[in-house]
Scaffold this motif. Structure first.
Motif, PDB file in Angstrom:
ATOM      1  N   GLY A  30      -3.886  -0.113  14.175  1.00  0.00           N
ATOM      2  CA  GLY A  30      -2.635   0.491  13.755  1.00  0.00           C
ATOM      3  C   GLY A  30      -2.873   1.804  13.042  1.00  0.00           C
ATOM      4  O   GLY A  30      -3.822   2.532  13.336  1.00  0.00           O
ATOM      5  N   LYS A  36      -4.023  -4.590  13.005  1.00  0.00           N
ATOM      6  CA  LYS A  36      -2.615  -4.794  13.300  1.00  0.00           C
ATOM      7  C   LYS A  36      -2.455  -6.113  14.030  1.00  0.00           C
ATOM      8  O   LYS A  36      -3.225  -6.424  14.949  1.00  0.00           O
ATOM      9  CB  LYS A  36      -2.099  -3.634  14.158  1.00  0.00           C
ATOM     10  CG  LYS A  36      -0.619  -3.675  14.499  1.00  0.00           C
ATOM     11  CD  LYS A  36      -0.263  -2.491  15.384  1.00  0.00           C
ATOM     12  CE  LYS A  36       1.201  -2.545  15.817  1.00  0.00           C
ATOM     13  NZ  LYS A  36       1.527  -1.445  16.771  1.00  0.00           N
ATOM     14  N   ASN A  88       5.483  -7.688  12.669  1.00  0.00           N
ATOM     15  CA  ASN A  88       5.240  -6.322  12.195  1.00  0.00           C
ATOM     16  C   ASN A  88       6.008  -6.093  10.894  1.00  0.00           C
ATOM     17  O   ASN A  88       7.240  -6.190  10.869  1.00  0.00           O
ATOM     18  CB  ASN A  88       5.683  -5.323  13.256  1.00  0.00           C
ATOM     19  CG  ASN A  88       4.868  -5.439  14.526  1.00  0.00           C
ATOM     20  OD1 ASN A  88       3.693  -5.082  14.557  1.00  0.00           O
ATOM     21  ND2 ASN A  88       5.484  -5.968  15.585  1.00  0.00           N
ATOM     22  N   ALA A 338       5.065  -1.333  11.777  1.00  0.00           N
ATOM     23  CA  ALA A 338       3.990  -2.150  11.220  1.00  0.00           C
ATOM     24  C   ALA A 338       3.127  -1.332  10.287  1.00  0.00           C
ATOM     25  O   ALA A 338       2.649  -0.258  10.650  1.00  0.00           O
ATOM     26  CB  ALA A 338       3.127  -2.740  12.335  1.00  0.00           C
TER      27      ALA A 338
END
Length: 525
Positions: A30, A36, A88, A338
């Motif tokens: 991410g 992530k 997220n 996120a």
């Protein structure tokens, strides 16, 4: 500390993580390379919020979900995160700014259009419980109100079938609240619920019945709670369920208790427990709880998401196994943002949500001022341990941090990895010396004369092995520090405190440290 004691301590810390870390799981990269959960193919991998995010309490408000976590001695605290798909998450505000003690497992709720957070704290005189409230979840939040509940932690709010408001707390106790939820209405009741008892031969930390979270579904009230202790052995914590047709009981235990528990140190997540159950966007059901990552207790207890289902006889069954592989995402949720960048060029003129003081005084924020693209930190204390460093929680197994510092006055400052006052490592500079902090102390024998006004520091943490570099020519050339540090032992099972090992900026003594261009990036496995 004598050399032999120092050597023994270092050896103990280095050997604290006795179970080899598992191979790094696959995860999507991410912002700034941070791990992530959303894999982008309809599945996710835990954790959903990486790093020190313990005791999750989650609130569904229409299509929106809000979650907050124990913030312990970090202020601003009670950071609230937002999502619309349960996977997220991004932070939106910090609800608690006034230091009231060490903040433990809270309960975030909404009642008759108003948001409340019930906050247990550890203070010098013992434990207590406070409440804050807001008409808009983004604030402004009220000042903390003392509910005068000594000896209680982990409040769980519920509205009974009688329309009255109650807080259930640890140890099977309960107290009624006034209609506005801002004071108690009667004495604390003992034996309001009886925590489920696990078999005597199970290897846990201690009984520790805690974390009651309640909700109503159909004719039943459900009480989700934890036993077994939140740390200690990998097999300690767990999730249990009880139900009753009345908040006044009697409560019956689920026949499949515990519905979640780490059974072996070979599993990827240790000490799984302390759950909140919530309905998903498509009407299915999910459970959020915390756990330690195998081999990475330094990251603290991380937030985990697991699907659950209802049995025909009205009990919950967990469906995620050991969370060792990707799981299907919740259906029906809108795509959510996120994470957020941990890097900071200090141009906003205010403290970002990634930052929190450790153990601050009520007026701690007065030590900070923003000037252009820099943050000036006034010195406090004599050294890193008592300087109330400015910490930044992160959740990656490996990462790199750099910062530019300008040192003025009679003091020193630098960059550290900080667990607490007794557990930290760091590199600091005065105008005349370089100072080295290793395993909880500044090592005078490593002091090196070094004229410094401006210095760049780089910290590289590769799976708990830390390497330091510094530069005096604006980052053109770098010198590697001679001490590389193994920090896997800087965690709760050594020092207590339940928190994580965090990058930190510190300024000690009577001078000031000006910080510029704090950068963070996660590193691939």
């Amino acid at each position: 500390m004598t050399l032999s004691r120092r050597t023994a301590l270092q050896a103990a810390l280095a050997g604290a993580a006795v179970t080899p870390a598992l191979a790094a799981p696959k995860f999507a990269a991410g912002i700034e390379g941070q791990r992530k959960a959303d894999l982008g193919n309809g599945t996710y991998i835990n954790p959903i919020v990486a790093g020190d995010h313990a005791d999750p309490t989650i609130l569904k408000d229409g299509a929106d979900y809000y979650m907050t976590f124990s913030s312990f001695q970090s202020y601003p605290g009670a950071v609230i995160w937002h999502s619309q798909d349960l996977v997220n998450w991004t932070p939106i505000t910090a609800a608690l700014h006034q230091p009231i003690g060490t903040v433990w497992a809270m309960d975030l709720i909404k009642h008759q259009g108003r948001f409340y957070i019930y906050i247990p704290v550890l203070q010098d005189q013992g434990t207590g419980t406070y409440v804050i409230h807001a008409d808009d979840i983004r604030g402004a939040w009220s000042a903390p109100i003392d509910l005068k509940l000594p000896g209680c932690i982990d409040p769980g709010h519920v509205v009974g079938e009688d329309g009255r408001r109650y807080l259930f707390v640890n140890g099977g106790r309960r107290v009624r609240l006034t209609d506005d939820g801002l004071a108690t209405d009667g004495a604390l009741e003992e034996n309001a619920w009886k925590p489920w008892q696990y078999p005597k031969d199970w290897v846990v930390e201690m009984f520790a019945p805690e974390g009651p979270k309640l909700f109503r579904r159909g004719e039943w009230f459900y009480l989700i709670s934890a036993v077994g202790g939140t740390a200690g052995p990998p097999t300690s914590h767990m999730v249990t369920v009880a139900r009753s047709r009345s908040v006044h009981g009697p409560w019956q235990d689920a026949p499949n208790n515990p519905i979640v528990r780490t059974k072996s140190a070979s599993e990827p997540w240790w000490s799984r427990g302390h759950a909140t159950v919530v309905e998903g966007p498509a009407g299915d059901w999910w459970m959020v709880y915390h756990g330690y990552e195998n081999g990475f207790r330094t990251l603290g207890r991380q937030a985990l998401l697991e699907p659950v289902e209802w049995t025909q006889d009205g009990w919950l069954r967990a469906k995620g196994g050991t969370l060792d592989r990707p799981l299907p995402k919740p259906r029906g949720g809108k795509p959510s943002k996120a994470g957020f960048a941990l890097s900071d060029d200090f141009s906003s003129g205010k403290l970002g949500l990634q930052w929190a003081f450790h153990a601050p005084a009520p007026d701690e924020a007065k030590r900070l001022r923003f000037e252009g693209k820099s943050l000036v930190i006034k010195g406090k204390g004599k050294a890193l341990p008592d300087s109330s460093p400015l910490t930044c929680a992160c959740g990656d197994r490996s990462y790199e941090v750099t910062v530019e510092l300008e040192i003025t006055g009679e003091g020193h400052g630098g960059l550290a990895l900080f667990y607490e006052e007794r557990g930290h490592v760091g590199l600091g500079f005065s105008t005349t010396q370089m100072l080295t902090y290793g395993y909880g102390q500044e090592h005078g024998w490593m002091r090196q004369s070094m004229t410094t006004k401006n210095v760049h520091i780089r910290l590289t943490n590769r799976e708990n092995v830390v390497t330091w570099h510094y530069s005096h020519d604006g980052g053109k050339t770098w010198t590697q520090h001679s001490w590389q540090m193994e920090v896997s032992g800087l965690h709760h099972n050594v020092f207590g405190g339940f928190v994580s090992l965090r990058p930190a900026l510190f300024s000690a003594g009577s001078g000031e440290v000006r910080a510029r261009n704090f950068t963070y990036r996660g590193l691939p496995a």
